[in-house]
Design an enzyme around this catalytic site. Structure first.
Site, mmCIF file in Angstrom:
data_model
loop_
_atom_site.group_PDB
_atom_site.id
_atom_site.type_symbol
_atom_site.label_atom_id
_atom_site.label_comp_id
_atom_site.label_asym_id
_atom_site.label_seq_id
_atom_site.Cartn_x
_atom_site.Cartn_y
_atom_site.Cartn_z
ATOM 1 N N GLY A 30 -2.145 -39.214 18.419
ATOM 2 C CA GLY A 30 -1.183 -38.219 18.875
ATOM 3 C C GLY A 30 -1.759 -37.253 19.890
ATOM 4 N N HIS A 165 -6.803 -27.529 14.420
ATOM 5 C CA HIS A 165 -5.898 -28.592 13.976
ATOM 6 C C HIS A 165 -5.776 -28.711 12.460
ATOM 7 C CE1 HIS A 165 -5.041 -30.620 17.872
ATOM 8 N NE2 HIS A 165 -6.152 -30.014 18.234
ATOM 9 N N LYS A 278 -5.606 -35.455 0.632
ATOM 10 C CA LYS A 278 -4.297 -36.095 0.806
ATOM 11 C C LYS A 278 -3.508 -36.241 -0.494
ATOM 12 C CE LYS A 278 -4.947 -36.513 5.209
ATOM 13 N NZ LYS A 278 -4.200 -35.652 6.152
ATOM 14 N N ASP A 372 -2.790 -29.548 4.009
ATOM 15 C CA ASP A 372 -2.857 -30.282 5.268
ATOM 16 C C ASP A 372 -2.475 -29.359 6.408
ATOM 17 O OD1 ASP A 372 -3.381 -32.507 6.796
ATOM 18 O OD2 ASP A 372 -1.973 -33.804 5.736
#
Length: 723
Positions: A30, A165, A278, A372
């Site tokens: 991305g 990020h 995750k 996240d």
């Protein structure tokens, strides 16, 4: 547009070597997709590590460099030791778990910091070598948190952006790091610091206040003579590309195959890197719990979990893989049969077409990280559903949850609640599924990766380039002018300029070294010294009454021009307002532990240096607003200072001292003013033309010269005596 220099840990390429030679292939991620357009249109460069090329021959390395140059990529080669300690070590054993709130995973000893720092410095050196005036620099992610400050030191006039990020944790978490302040100062070298969500921006602002004492005003922070902007820029994906991919005949054929394999089955899907952030184990437990309590779903449910290998050299990841393997085996052992198993666990990478087919086949997509930064998989799933079907179950701790409110939001720590959400998603009526998915897709398509890039770069371009400033040479230039002057008049602030701030005002008494320095300055040939302070005249008289210097108290209300001279007061200053203001300040002091009120002749000060930084700053802001509303039309001024809010009579400021002491100056006299805060700006503004103003600290100032704090002020004044 200006040339764009992109800086990231990895270059957006993969180096492949085989019997036919070596090739450099563009990545399809991305970030690479979003930045490719600005990179190419601006004629810019991308600077980063190309991956491990240690096994290549010299000829192959030369070929790699030639191909990278054609892609306008500049490689920074890392040794095996640097990869181990900078990337796998400090970046991924320390910063990654910390930013994801997993402080129990932090190493017991901080052995890799020095290598992290040195590699960041190497990145900055490489960027500086390729920089051209007018370039825009955009630094990416937690591996390079020190790079902005290193670049600022090398390129003071550059326009520098930084984007984080991953999550930025609360200040309580971030403060557990041994090198917390260095990292914050590293980021503050940027002009614009971006995050995915407003929550991360708030966490960063709170950390700035707690660690560096810097207050954020809306989205701006004054630091080191510059204005640093903070902002939330939610990252998107190349939504149109994913939608087009999901419509390709080959993908649709694979979707048909997936569905034909189990026409009566409902497909749950998870796609993640195999990373402990995750939430895969809890997700598996939720599937197990659903099968346990609802036997009707046994044999009708197929959960496909794609786990992309990640950071296999880090021990924590190997242990995590074993844990997931055990859970998959246990669930399949409990609820599998000869004909099918409930969990299909695929530990490998998938290409984009394979992923698009899985996304379009799934009845329910599970994106349930325990933390996240954004999570682009959730957005890819929505983009790959032009049929407007499918249900997204999304963790409220993913950054994407702030945008994708039509997903079924869950707390991934609540296994029972997650099992409930799975059941809701599986049984959701078709019309509700389509209504939710239409809304999700509209958001994902409108706020795609291209809009993210434009938004960040447009904001960065709108930030004024830092004004020219004199670094250590500024002090040298000031010293040269002072030495050349035939006569010298020094106007010097006290707190924050000659001495550091103390917890309470009475603790900042002058030391013997300072008194000796002032004595020698005052007796230097053709030199006059005046102390211009917010202190009371009684305090200044006690501390400096024995020196041949002028004293000016309470920001110029009281003046004592030298030995044998009386104290004189500014005429027409009223104090009737004190009885109205004092109760307000005392009420705030009563509700803020550690705050106190100091009374002077014509002012009142509310001090909060001993108060928790964040709480104190909020209370000070509230106090200033309250005083401004109540006394806006009165004869008062509200001054924000360094951990103090002062209320004084209007018209009393340090500028009047300049007018008082510069009458009848000898020809060739250089007036020099040195100060550190808002009140000293009045002093600087009143200086006659040709004077010299020196700001002591890192705040924005009209002064043309800057030194960093009391130590450097004393060094400057001491050097004047040597010349």
């Amino acid at each position: 547009m200006s040339r764009l220099l992109l800086v990231s840990n990895r270059l957006p390429v993969t180096v492949k070597a085989d019997k036919d030679g070596v090739s450099v292939v563009r990545s399809a991620g991305g970030l690479a997709t979003g930045l490719r357009g600005p990179h190419e249109r601006s004629g810019g460069l991308w600077i980063g590590w190309p991956g491990d090329v240690s096994r290549l021959t010299e000829a192959q390395k030369a070929s790699v460099e030639e191909q990278l140059a054609g892609l306008r990529c500049v490689p920074l080669y890392l040794s095996a030791s640097e990869v181990s300690r900078f990337y796998e070590g400090y970046s991924n054993r320390t910063l990654w778990p910390l930013c994801h709130y997993l402080i129990d995973r932090l190493p017991r000893q901080d052995r890799d910091w020095d290598v992290y720092r040195k590699v960041n410095e190497r990145f900055a050196d490489l960027v500086a070598r390729h920089y051209q005036p007018g370039d825009t620099i955009w630094v990416h992610d937690y591996q390079l948190m020190l790079v902005p400050a290193f670049l600022r030191a090398r390129l003071p006039q550059a326009r520098i952006g930084y984007f984080h990020h991953i999550p930025f944790p609360s200040s309580e978490i971030f403060r557990t790091l041994p090198h917390r302040s260095e990292l914050m100062r590293g980021l503050m070298g940027a002009d614009l610091i971006g995050f995915h969500t407003l929550t991360y921006v708030r966490h960063f602002a709170s950390t700035l206040m707690r660690l560096l004492g810097l207050e954020t005003v809306v989205d701006r922070v004054s630091y080191d003579g510059r204005e640093v902007r903070l902002g939330a820029f939610p990252m998107g994906i190349d939504a149109q590309s994913f939608e087009d991919l999901a419509k390709e005949p080959a993908v649709l054929e694979e979707v048909r195959v997936h569905r034909e394999k189990g026409p009566e089955m409902r497909l749950l899907l998870g796609v993640d890197r195999l990373d402990y952030t995750k939430g895969i184990p809890r997700r598996l437990l939720a599937v197990q719990r659903l099968l346990e309590r609802e036997p009707a779903w046994r044999g009708r449910l197929r959960f496909v979990q794609v786990a992309v290998p990640s950071r296999t050299a880090v021990a924590d990841y190997a242990a995590y893989r074993e844990k997931v393997d055990e859970l998959v085996g246990r669930i399949n052992g409990l609820y599998g049969s000869v004909h099918n198993v409930p969990v299909h666990y695929l530990y490998r990478s998938f290409n984009e077409k394979q992923l698009a087919a899985l996304y379009r086949s799934a009845d329910v997509m599970l994106v349930t990280p325990i933390r996240d930064g954004m999570n682009l998989v959730a957005k890819e799933f929505c983009a790959a559903r032009p049929d407007e079907d499918g249900v997204l179950v999304l963790s409220e701790f993913a950054g994407a949850a702030d945008e994708l409110g039509d997903a079924v939001l869950v707390n991934p720590y609540d296994v029972e609640g997650l099992a409930d959400a799975l059941e809701v998603a599986l049984e959701m009526p078709a019309e509700e599924r389509r209504t939710r998915m239409r809304s999700l897709r509209a958001r994902v398509k409108e706020y795609d990766v291209h809009r993210w890039v434009r938004s960040f770069l447009d904001t960065l371009e709108s930030v004024p380039t830092p004004p020219p400033r004199l670094e250590p040479a500024g002090a040298e230039a000031a010293l040269a002018r002072m030495r050349e002057a035939g006569h010298l008049l020094l106007l010097i602030d006290y707190d924050g300029t000659l001495v550091p701030f103390a917890a309470r005002p009475e603790l900042a008494t002058p030391d013997a070294e300072l008194l000796d320095l002032l004595q020698r300055l005052a007796t230097r040939r053709d030199t006059r010294v005046h102390i211009v302070s917010g202190r009371t005249k009684e305090t200044l008289e006690t501390w400096f009454g024995g020196l041949p210097v002028g004293l000016h108290a309470e920001h110029g209300l009281w003046s004592h021009l030298g030995p044998g001279e009386p104290w004189t007061s500014l005429n027409g200053v009223t104090t009737d307002w004190k009885n109205l203001v004092r109760p307000v300040l005392e009420a705030f002091a009563a509700r803020v532990p550690g705050a106190f009120v100091e009374e002077k002749s014509a002012s009142l000060a509310w001090h909060y240096r001993q108060v928790d930084r964040v709480f104190g700053a909020r209370q000070a802001r509230e106090l200033r607003l309250h005083l401004g509303e109540v006394f806006a039309q009165g004869p008062l001024e509200v001054l924000p200072g360094d951990k103090v809010v002062e209320v004084r009579a209007r018209g009393v400021d340090k500028g009047r001292v300049v007018r008082l002491v510069t009458e009848g100056l000898a020809p060739g006299t250089l007036v020099v003013a040195i100060g550190d805060d808002r009140t000293d700006e009045d002093l600087f503004a009143a200086l006659p033309e040709g004077s010299l103003a020196i700001h002591a600290g890192g705040k924005a100032s009209r002064a043309r010269y800057r030194v960093m704090g009391p130590d450097e002020v004393r060094k400057l004044l001491s050097a004047l005596l040597v010349g």
